[in-house]
Design a protein around this motif. Structure first.
Motif, PDB file in Angstrom:
ATOM      1  N   PRO A  88      49.239  32.363  32.496  1.00 46.96           N
ATOM      2  CA  PRO A  88      50.843  32.141  31.977  1.00 46.96           C
ATOM      3  C   PRO A  88      50.534  33.476  32.767  1.00 46.96           C
ATOM      4  O   PRO A  88      52.158  33.583  33.138  1.00 46.96           O
ATOM      5  N   ASN A  89      50.454  34.148  32.719  1.00 42.65           N
ATOM      6  CA  ASN A  89      50.172  35.450  33.401  1.00 42.65           C
ATOM      7  C   ASN A  89      49.297  35.908  34.357  1.00 42.65           C
ATOM      8  O   ASN A  89      48.932  36.888  33.741  1.00 42.65           O
ATOM      9  N   THR A  90      49.126  35.407  35.540  1.00 43.43           N
ATOM     10  CA  THR A  90      48.384  36.403  36.771  1.00 43.43           C
ATOM     11  C   THR A  90      49.803  36.797  37.152  1.00 43.43           C
ATOM     12  O   THR A  90      49.919  36.257  37.913  1.00 43.43           O
ATOM     13  N   ASN A  91      49.211  37.720  37.784  1.00 40.96           N
ATOM     14  CA  ASN A  91      49.775  37.721  39.708  1.00 40.96           C
ATOM     15  C   ASN A  91      48.360  38.795  40.376  1.00 40.96           C
ATOM     16  O   ASN A  91      47.656  39.010  39.375  1.00 40.96           O
ATOM     17  N   GLN A  92      48.893  39.556  41.369  1.00 38.69           N
ATOM     18  CA  GLN A  92      47.711  39.723  42.121  1.00 38.69           C
ATOM     19  C   GLN A  92      47.125  41.163  41.724  1.00 38.69           C
ATOM     20  O   GLN A  92      45.523  41.667  41.839  1.00 38.69           O
ATOM     21  N   ILE A  93      47.784  42.036  41.169  1.00 35.10           N
ATOM     22  CA  ILE A  93      47.119  43.768  40.790  1.00 35.10           C
ATOM     23  C   ILE A  93      46.648  42.706  38.791  1.00 35.10           C
ATOM     24  O   ILE A  93      45.531  43.404  39.520  1.00 35.10           O
ATOM     25  N   LYS A  94      46.914  42.411  38.650  1.00 37.21           N
ATOM     26  CA  LYS A  94      46.245  41.633  37.377  1.00 37.21           C
ATOM     27  C   LYS A  94      44.493  41.173  37.572  1.00 37.21           C
ATOM     28  O   LYS A  94      43.782  41.709  36.897  1.00 37.21           O
ATOM     29  N   ILE A  95      44.703  40.167  38.817  1.00 34.70           N
ATOM     30  CA  ILE A  95      43.166  39.931  38.894  1.00 34.70           C
ATOM     31  C   ILE A  95      42.509  40.815  39.995  1.00 34.70           C
ATOM     32  O   ILE A  95      41.456  41.664  39.608  1.00 34.70           O
ATOM     33  N   ILE A  96      42.916  41.742  40.795  1.00 33.50           N
ATOM     34  CA  ILE A  96      42.260  42.966  40.867  1.00 33.50           C
ATOM     35  C   ILE A  96      41.580  44.133  40.202  1.00 33.50           C
ATOM     36  O   ILE A  96      40.779  44.013  39.953  1.00 33.50           O
ATOM     37  N   ALA A  97      42.580  44.199  39.237  1.00 37.82           N
ATOM     38  CA  ALA A  97      42.613  45.169  37.992  1.00 37.82           C
ATOM     39  C   ALA A  97      40.827  44.558  37.176  1.00 37.82           C
ATOM     40  O   ALA A  97      39.814  45.088  37.302  1.00 37.82           O
ATOM     41  N   TYR A  98      41.298  43.100  37.050  1.00 40.15           N
ATOM     42  CA  TYR A  98      39.968  42.322  35.845  1.00 40.15           C
ATOM     43  C   TYR A  98      39.024  42.186  37.463  1.00 40.15           C
ATOM     44  O   TYR A  98      37.664  42.891  36.868  1.00 40.15           O
ATOM     45  N   SER A  99      38.916  41.448  38.514  1.00 40.50           N
ATOM     46  CA  SER A  99      38.007  42.443  39.039  1.00 40.50           C
ATOM     47  C   SER A  99      37.468  43.381  39.185  1.00 40.50           C
ATOM     48  O   SER A  99      36.079  43.411  39.043  1.00 40.50           O
ATOM     49  N   LEU A 100      38.229  44.930  38.988  1.00 42.01           N
ATOM     50  CA  LEU A 100      37.647  45.855  40.478  1.00 42.01           C
ATOM     51  C   LEU A 100      37.129  46.260  38.720  1.00 42.01           C
ATOM     52  O   LEU A 100      36.171  47.330  38.303  1.00 42.01           O
ATOM     53  N   TYR A 101      37.489  46.316  37.174  1.00 44.64           N
ATOM     54  CA  TYR A 101      37.281  47.043  36.560  1.00 44.64           C
ATOM     55  C   TYR A 101      35.955  46.658  35.418  1.00 44.64           C
ATOM     56  O   TYR A 101      35.359  47.038  34.588  1.00 44.64           O
ATOM     57  N   THR A 102      35.510  44.976  35.642  1.00 50.98           N
ATOM     58  CA  THR A 102      34.585  44.472  35.196  1.00 50.98           C
ATOM     59  C   THR A 102      33.214  44.028  36.173  1.00 50.98           C
ATOM     60  O   THR A 102      32.775  44.522  35.819  1.00 50.98           O
ATOM     61  N   ASN A 103      33.513  42.684  36.671  1.00 52.23           N
ATOM     62  CA  ASN A 103      32.663  42.539  37.154  1.00 52.23           C
ATOM     63  C   ASN A 103      32.142  43.447  38.702  1.00 52.23           C
ATOM     64  O   ASN A 103      31.148  43.501  38.888  1.00 52.23           O
ATOM     65  N   TYR A 104      32.762  44.511  39.416  1.00 53.88           N
ATOM     66  CA  TYR A 104      32.687  45.011  40.318  1.00 53.88           C
ATOM     67  C   TYR A 104      32.879  46.496  40.139  1.00 53.88           C
ATOM     68  O   TYR A 104      33.411  46.808  40.944  1.00 53.88           O
ATOM     69  N   ALA A 105      32.790  47.195  39.116  1.00 52.01           N
ATOM     70  CA  ALA A 105      32.744  48.291  38.620  1.00 52.01           C
ATOM     71  C   ALA A 105      32.086  49.146  39.487  1.00 52.01           C
ATOM     72  O   ALA A 105      32.310  50.426  39.421  1.00 52.01           O
ATOM     73  N   PHE A 106      30.435  48.442  39.085  1.00 50.48           N
ATOM     74  CA  PHE A 106      29.632  49.532  40.066  1.00 50.48           C
ATOM     75  C   PHE A 106      29.655  49.674  41.443  1.00 50.48           C
ATOM     76  O   PHE A 106      29.130  50.503  41.399  1.00 50.48           O
ATOM     77  N   TRP A 107      30.650  48.782  42.132  1.00 46.49           N
ATOM     78  CA  TRP A 107      30.535  48.809  43.067  1.00 46.49           C
ATOM     79  C   TRP A 107      31.922  50.394  43.632  1.00 46.49           C
ATOM     80  O   TRP A 107      32.429  50.434  44.532  1.00 46.49           O
TER      81      TRP A 107
END
Lengths: 67, 209, 385
Positions: free
Chosen positions: B165-184
């Motif tokens: 229901p609530n996805t947009n590009q910035i949320k996707i980027i934020a979720y991926s950056l700060y969760t799965n790709y935090a180390f990178w």
């Protein structure tokens, strides 16, 4: 001592002091208010459901043209 | 057909402008062609419907970094004869340093990829859906499987429709950056730190002679 | 193809006309405030004055300074002109009535304004004149520093709304209240920084009209000057676009008060009208400020930004965002976990080892940051997935 320093700073650099005060007030409110609110008898409203509940079982393999 | 032509123009323009940054003698021209590189690549990202990153290119790279470059370069007197000697930067002198840092970063990437894989990636649990384009997720997939663009998208996560229901590009980027790709993200920030300290060290050597 | 061209012209032509008549309005209002008549000879009440000004500018001789960089000298005004007009693509004139209703509309506006700074720098440099170069340097210093404050105020509003779309910002205000009331302290901040961003009078150090001729554009003449004059970052075009932005963010854009009284068909015509009326109100305040306030010094200008507006805006940003977290708790992330590592109990510091402790903190700073980051990322992944 610290109080006097802050009082001096409010006259010398009022904007910085007010900015810091506003900035620190926010996180402080986030930490302080919820316990008080709970003590006063506040119940948080239910969050809007964003998905249907999933069945608690392993996923069935798809058959045929099922998407 | 039109889109293909536009994409080709943008790609070729970006490459040509990148070449011009290196070739051109006047530093102002090289900075301007650097801006052109950012413009072309940003608008290419816009066409790929990765709008946020494209616009971030415009704001950060053109609006802040290139303008600072222009500030610095405009102040220089380019007709000053010794200026060209400074410009003739000896690449060979610092080449081993560059190669060593490159090897270290690549090596570090590979080591950390295999050791910290369990901690950092929950690759089976990616709950991110693509909104706009099919090419979207693979960009962030770079470190997992190399630049594997043809790879199929992993839709088999558990609760993928919670974010529907609530996805947009910035949320996707934020979720991926700060969760799965935090180390990178941390690795990238370290690289940036190196890039900031490196020029200072190089300039320091040049002036003490 | 043809339809989209017509759409684009239907936006651009009124914008250019509005800019032309804004100059006349400014002269008239300034005149009445200073007990003068203002331009009243050409046309009825001087209504054709901007046209005659434009024709006069176009008929003048185009002069290229001999030492100038011809390519950039010609292309800089074109860059400024096109990029500033591109910003109008996302602005909604009614509900769902805009050229492109893009998801990241407000970021697009910021991006366009940051690109047009390049045009100003090029215009200043390519004339090969010391004064225009210095003018462009001052302009960009001013624009970059005040863009920070504007970006922060916009970010606060985006935090409240939860969307970057301009239409959604307006609709949020329609269903709750215009942001002027709840975010009242942000409105004057944005207004002041808009004055500085458009180089209007209390902050018009770049082209102070009695001393410096026209800042970065000293060397320009006739047609290229007309282009700059029309849609300049520093003058009237930027004024209108900034006022529209303030209008959308704080006054509710195209919203019509008591809109339930009117039929939907009537609202189609009323919404753009109200957008224009609110923008005109803000523009009038811009001109009013010009007629009353004296110019500030350059250090005052920079101090106002970095020492007054920026700290308060940062503080308000923190306050508003944490109030939002307080009132509307985020479902996926439990905010208390974020503060866990900072809460130490029975923690005492020996004064002798305090300095060594500080050095230790510096050394371990990155490490702790790293561990904290992984810790938080684990929590977030657990909570989200």
């Amino acid at each position: 001592m610290i109080f006097n320093a802050i009082r001096k700073a409010t006259f010398e650099q009022p904007f910085a002091v007010w900015g810091l005060a506003l900035g620190f007030a926010g996180p402080a409110l986030v930490l302080i208010v919820p316990p008080i609110r709970d003590y006063m008898g506040f119940v948080a409203p239910m969050s809007i459901p964003e998905s249907y509940p999933l069945p608690n079982r392993p996923r069935r393999p798809t058959i045929g043209y099922e998407d | 057909m039109n889109e293909i032509i536009i994409e080709l123009v943008l790609i070729c323009g970006a490459v040509l402008a990148a070449i011009f940054t290196l070739i051109s003698v006047n530093p102002i021209y090289s900075v301007i062609s650097l801006i052109m590189v950012f413009l072309f690549s940003g608008s290419y990202l816009l066409i790929l419907s990765i709008g946020f990153i494209g616009l971030a290119y415009f704001i950060i790279y053109i609006g802040a970094i290139s303008i600072l470059f222009l500030f610095a370069v405009m102040m220089l007197d380019t007709k000053y004869p010794e200026f060209n000697n400074i410009l003739k930067f000896s690449f060979t002198k610092y080449l081993p340093f560059v190669i060593i840092t490159l090897i270290i970063t690549v090596f570090l990437n590979y080591i950390l990829k295999y050791n910290l894989k369990q901690i950092i990636y929950n690759f089976n649990n990616i709950n991110i859906i693509m909104t706009d384009s099919n090419n979207y997720w693979q960009l962030f997939d770079y470190f997992n499987g190399g630049l594997n663009i043809i790879k199929e998208i992993n839709y088999t996560s558990q609760l993928w429709d919670t974010l529907l229901p609530n996805t947009n590009q910035i949320k996707i980027i934020a979720y991926s950056l700060y969760t799965n790709y935090a180390f990178w993200l941390i690795i990238m920030s370290l690289n940036l730190l190196l890039a900031m300290i490196g020029p200072i060290a190089l300039c320091f050597n040049a002036y003490t002679k | 193809m043809l339809l989209s061209l017509i759409e684009i012209f239907a936006v651009i032509l009124p914008v250019l006309l509005g800019i032309a008549y804004l100059t006349l309005a400014e002269r008239k209002i300034m005149g009445s405030m200073q007990r003068r008549v203002g331009p009243n000879h050409i046309g009825l009440f001087g209504l054709l004055q901007p046209l005659s000004d434009g024709i006069k500018l176009l008929l003048k001789e185009t002069i290229f300074p001999s030492q100038s960089d011809k390519i950039f000298f010609i292309s800089a005004p074109l860059i400024i002109f096109t990029v500033n007009l591109l910003g109008w693509a996302t602005i909604p004139f009614g509900e769902g009535n805009s050229i492109s209703d893009m998801e990241l509309g407000i970021i697009y506006l910021l991006a366009m304004s940051s690109i047009s700074v390049v045009g100003i720098i090029l215009a200043g440099w390519s004339g090969n004149s010391k004064y225009s170069l210095m003018g462009s340097l001052r302009t960009t210093a001013q624009l970059i520093s005040y863009e920070l404050v504007i970006g922060l105020t916009i970010l606060t509003i985006i935090g409240v709304v939860g969307s970057y779309n301009l239409n959604e910002i307006i609709l949020f205000q329609k269903h709750s209240i215009i942001f002027l009331l709840p975010l009242l302290p942000l409105f004057p901040i944005l207004f002041i920084s808009a004055l500085a961003e458009t180089n209007r009078v209390p902050f018009d150090l770049v082209e102070s009209e009695s001393e410096l001729v026209s800042g970065a554009f000293t060397e320009y003449s006739s047609f290229s000057f007309a282009l700059i004059f029309l849609v300049d970052k520093l003058e009237y075009g930027a004024m209108i676009s900034m006022c529209t932005l303030i209008n959308i963010l704080f006054l509710g854009g195209y919203l019509v008060p008591f809109s339930y009284l009117f039929s939907d068909f009537l609202l189609i015509f009323l919404e753009p009208l109200f957008l224009g009326l609110k923008t005109c109100l803000l523009l009038f305040i811009f001109i009013w400020v010009r007629a009353t306030l004296p110019r500030v010094k350059f250090n005052q200008l920079i101090n106002l930004n970095w020492k007054c507006l920026l700290p308060i805006t940062l503080g308000l940003f923190m306050l508003v965002i944490s109030l939002l977290i307080l009132i509307f708790p985020i479902d996926n992330i439990n905010i208390q976990y974020l503060f866990l590592p900072f809460i130490f109990k029975n923690f005492k510091i020996n004064k002798k080892f305090f300095n060594k402790f500080l050095i230790l903190i510096l050394i371990l700073g990155f490490l702790s940051f790293f561990i904290y980051f992984i810790y938080i990322s684990n929590i977030l992944t657990k909570n989200i997935i």
